[in-house]
Design a protein around this motif. Structure first.
Motif, PDB file in Angstrom:
ATOM      1  N   GLY A 255       0.799  -1.216   0.000  1.00 31.90           N
ATOM      2  CA  GLY A 255       0.000   0.000   0.000  1.00 31.90           C
ATOM      3  C   GLY A 255       0.831   1.264   0.000  1.00 31.90           C
ATOM      4  N   GLU A 256       2.139   1.129   0.280  1.00 28.40           N
ATOM      5  CA  GLU A 256       3.030   2.282   0.241  1.00 28.40           C
ATOM      6  C   GLU A 256       3.733   2.352  -1.114  1.00 28.40           C
ATOM      7  OE1 GLU A 256       4.262   2.285   4.977  1.00 28.40           O
ATOM      8  OE2 GLU A 256       5.756   1.840   3.444  1.00 28.40           O
ATOM      9  N   GLN A 257       4.291   3.503  -1.408  1.00 33.56           N
ATOM     10  CA  GLN A 257       5.049   3.674  -2.641  1.00 33.56           C
ATOM     11  C   GLN A 257       6.450   3.112  -2.435  1.00 33.56           C
ATOM     12  OE1 GLN A 257       3.862   4.922  -5.592  1.00 33.56           O
ATOM     13  NE2 GLN A 257       5.814   4.268  -6.472  1.00 33.56           N
ATOM     14  N   ILE A 258       6.713   1.954  -3.010  1.00 33.80           N
ATOM     15  CA  ILE A 258       8.036   1.350  -2.893  1.00 33.80           C
ATOM     16  C   ILE A 258       8.943   1.991  -3.941  1.00 33.80           C
ATOM     17  CG2 ILE A 258       9.361  -0.795  -3.029  1.00 33.80           C
ATOM     18  CD1 ILE A 258       6.855  -2.289  -2.201  1.00 33.80           C
ATOM     19  N   PRO A 259      10.127   2.481  -3.555  1.00 35.35           N
ATOM     20  CA  PRO A 259      11.019   3.143  -4.515  1.00 35.35           C
ATOM     21  C   PRO A 259      11.273   2.295  -5.755  1.00 35.35           C
ATOM     22  CG  PRO A 259      11.833   3.435  -2.283  1.00 35.35           C
ATOM     23  CD  PRO A 259      10.690   2.471  -2.191  1.00 35.35           C
ATOM     24  N   THR A 260      11.343   2.964  -6.888  1.00 35.38           N
ATOM     25  CA  THR A 260      11.510   2.267  -8.164  1.00 35.38           C
ATOM     26  C   THR A 260      12.781   1.430  -8.197  1.00 35.38           C
ATOM     27  OG1 THR A 260      10.330   4.055  -9.298  1.00 35.38           O
ATOM     28  CG2 THR A 260      11.644   2.570 -10.661  1.00 35.38           C
ATOM     29  N   ASP A 261      13.878   1.966  -7.633  1.00 31.18           N
ATOM     30  CA  ASP A 261      15.127   1.210  -7.675  1.00 31.18           C
ATOM     31  C   ASP A 261      15.035  -0.061  -6.843  1.00 31.18           C
ATOM     32  OD1 ASP A 261      15.024   2.735  -5.317  1.00 31.18           O
ATOM     33  OD2 ASP A 261      17.204   2.706  -5.106  1.00 31.18           O
ATOM     34  N   VAL A 262      14.272  -0.025  -5.746  1.00 26.42           N
ATOM     35  CA  VAL A 262      14.101  -1.223  -4.921  1.00 26.42           C
ATOM     36  C   VAL A 262      13.307  -2.273  -5.690  1.00 26.42           C
ATOM     37  CG1 VAL A 262      13.105  -2.138  -2.787  1.00 26.42           C
ATOM     38  CG2 VAL A 262      14.274   0.079  -2.777  1.00 26.42           C
ATOM     39  N   ILE A 263      12.245  -1.847  -6.369  1.00 21.87           N
ATOM     40  CA  ILE A 263      11.473  -2.770  -7.203  1.00 21.87           C
ATOM     41  C   ILE A 263      12.359  -3.375  -8.280  1.00 21.87           C
ATOM     42  CG2 ILE A 263       9.609  -2.941  -8.893  1.00 21.87           C
ATOM     43  CD1 ILE A 263       8.603  -2.802  -6.081  1.00 21.87           C
ATOM     44  N   GLY A 264      13.232  -2.542  -8.855  1.00 15.06           N
ATOM     45  CA  GLY A 264      14.142  -3.038  -9.880  1.00 15.06           C
ATOM     46  C   GLY A 264      15.054  -4.130  -9.353  1.00 15.06           C
ATOM     47  N   HIS A 265      15.569  -3.941  -8.146  1.00 14.20           N
ATOM     48  CA  HIS A 265      16.430  -4.962  -7.560  1.00 14.20           C
ATOM     49  C   HIS A 265      15.645  -6.239  -7.274  1.00 14.20           C
ATOM     50  CE1 HIS A 265      19.789  -2.299  -7.359  1.00 14.20           C
ATOM     51  NE2 HIS A 265      19.254  -1.491  -6.466  1.00 14.20           N
ATOM     52  N   LEU A 266      14.402  -6.102  -6.830  1.00 14.44           N
ATOM     53  CA  LEU A 266      13.600  -7.277  -6.500  1.00 14.44           C
ATOM     54  C   LEU A 266      13.317  -8.147  -7.719  1.00 14.44           C
ATOM     55  CD1 LEU A 266      10.909  -6.093  -3.920  1.00 14.44           C
ATOM     56  CD2 LEU A 266      12.728  -7.768  -3.590  1.00 14.44           C
ATOM     57  N   THR A 267      13.296  -7.539  -8.895  1.00 14.47           N
ATOM     58  CA  THR A 267      12.997  -8.298 -10.109  1.00 14.47           C
ATOM     59  C   THR A 267      14.251  -8.669 -10.892  1.00 14.47           C
ATOM     60  OG1 THR A 267      12.657  -6.216 -11.312  1.00 14.47           O
ATOM     61  CG2 THR A 267      10.717  -7.253 -10.336  1.00 14.47           C
ATOM     62  N   ALA A 268      15.435  -8.335 -10.347  1.00 18.98           N
ATOM     63  CA  ALA A 268      16.690  -8.656 -11.034  1.00 18.98           C
ATOM     64  C   ALA A 268      16.895 -10.168 -11.081  1.00 18.98           C
ATOM     65  CB  ALA A 268      17.857  -7.981 -10.328  1.00 18.98           C
ATOM     66  N   LEU A 269      17.694 -10.605 -12.047  1.00 14.10           N
ATOM     67  CA  LEU A 269      17.876 -12.040 -12.256  1.00 14.10           C
ATOM     68  C   LEU A 269      19.003 -12.634 -11.422  1.00 14.10           C
ATOM     69  CD1 LEU A 269      17.421 -12.284 -16.138  1.00 14.10           C
ATOM     70  CD2 LEU A 269      15.795 -12.920 -14.351  1.00 14.10           C
ATOM     71  N   GLY A 270      20.108 -11.923 -11.268  1.00 14.84           N
ATOM     72  CA  GLY A 270      21.276 -12.520 -10.622  1.00 14.84           C
ATOM     73  C   GLY A 270      21.386 -12.211  -9.147  1.00 14.84           C
TER      74      GLY A 270
END
Length: 292
Positions: A255-270
């Protein structure tokens, strides 16, 4: 004998109390303090035989409390139970008069070794387990056994681990971890079911409380707070060997705005692990750990 536990987190105070009982110190009276100033005052009013304190607390930190006690002439035995254990902290604690510093995660054996010489029933020469070391090396991903042992110790519930999937927009709570220079080094996320089950289990809430959160797709405030406490303790999973010492820097909930860079890390492959974790009596959710 009386043991005074000072921590601004009610959940962590309960974890310390439970570990005391597991270590065989269940016949001692336990008193609680919400911060360092509260602990300082209760040393005078309650005359405890041992004070176990967190390091970072509002109003007065643990180290400030210890220094104030010694300056006032109070010689109550004092030890730290805290999520961090850098060499600087250990040196400051020893210089101020602390008997020991136990870094989370801790076990009943850790408590028995550290508290036994003070309360009786332990060995002064026993080695403390799970005391973290620090260094400047690369952070490593934890193994499933270490994560499982930590969760089982915190929740007092059996946990089973299996391979899981990356989070897909169903993040319940996510935490970011930084090194001493505040450089982002790791991200840990619980999906909504995992956050609900962990939050309920550590808070001694019934499974129905977690099930309601999952059904309503809403992480209730008490579950969020409890899950964040687990994220805080999980910093110790990274603090082994010569790895850089990490600490929880921020956490964000559903429900909160999760920072874009954090979302990017969460979806990273390695550089990541994704586990399906089953908490006995509650349910199964996903735990993801990503190195940045």
């Amino acid at each position: 004998m009386k043991i005074l536990i000072a921590d601004d987190s009610r959940v962590m105070r309960q974890i310390v109390i439970r570990t005391l009982r597991q270590a065989g110190f269940d016949d001692h009276e336990v008193i609680e303090a919400e911060n360092g100033r509260d602990a300082f005052e209760k040393v005078s009013s309650e005359a405890p035989d041992l004070l176990l304190s967190d390091w970072n607390m509002p109003e007065m930190t643990g180290i400030e409390c210890l220094r104030a006690l010694r300056a006032s002439g109070a010689d109550v035995p004092f030890g730290f139970v805290t999520s961090e254990g850098s060499e600087e902290m250990r040196s400051a604690a020893a210089a101020a008069g602390a008997l020991f510093l136990i870094a989370k995660p801790f076990s009943a054996d850790t408590f028995e070794a550290a508290l036994g010489p003070v309360l009786g029933g332990g060995s002064a020469s026993a080695e403390l387990e799970h005391v973290t070391t620090t260094g400047t090396g690369a952070t490593q991903l934890p193994v499933a056994k270490d994560a499982r042992d930590m969760l089982e110790g915190l929740l007092n519930k059996e946990c089973t681990f299996a391979d899981g999937n990356r989070p897909s927009g169903n993040v319940g709570v996510v935490g970011t971890y930084v090194d001493s220079t505040t450089k982002l080094r790791a991200v840990v996320a619980f999906d909504l079911p995992m956050a609900a089950y962990i939050g309920a289990a550590i808070g001694l809430l019934p499974p129905g409380a977690a099930a309601d959160a999952v059904d309503d797709k809403e992480l209730f405030p008490n579950l969020r707070t409890n899950a964040a406490e687990v994220l805080n303790v999980m910093a110790a999973l990274f603090n082994v060997g010569d790895a850089a010492h990490l600490k929880l820097y921020s956490h964000h909930a559903l429900g909160e705005q999760i920072p874009t860079d954090v979302i990017g890390h969460l979806t990273a492959l390695g550089g990541r692990v994704d586990w399906a974790v089953s908490v006995k009596g509650y349910g199964t959710g996903t735990l993801s750990i990503v190195l940045v």
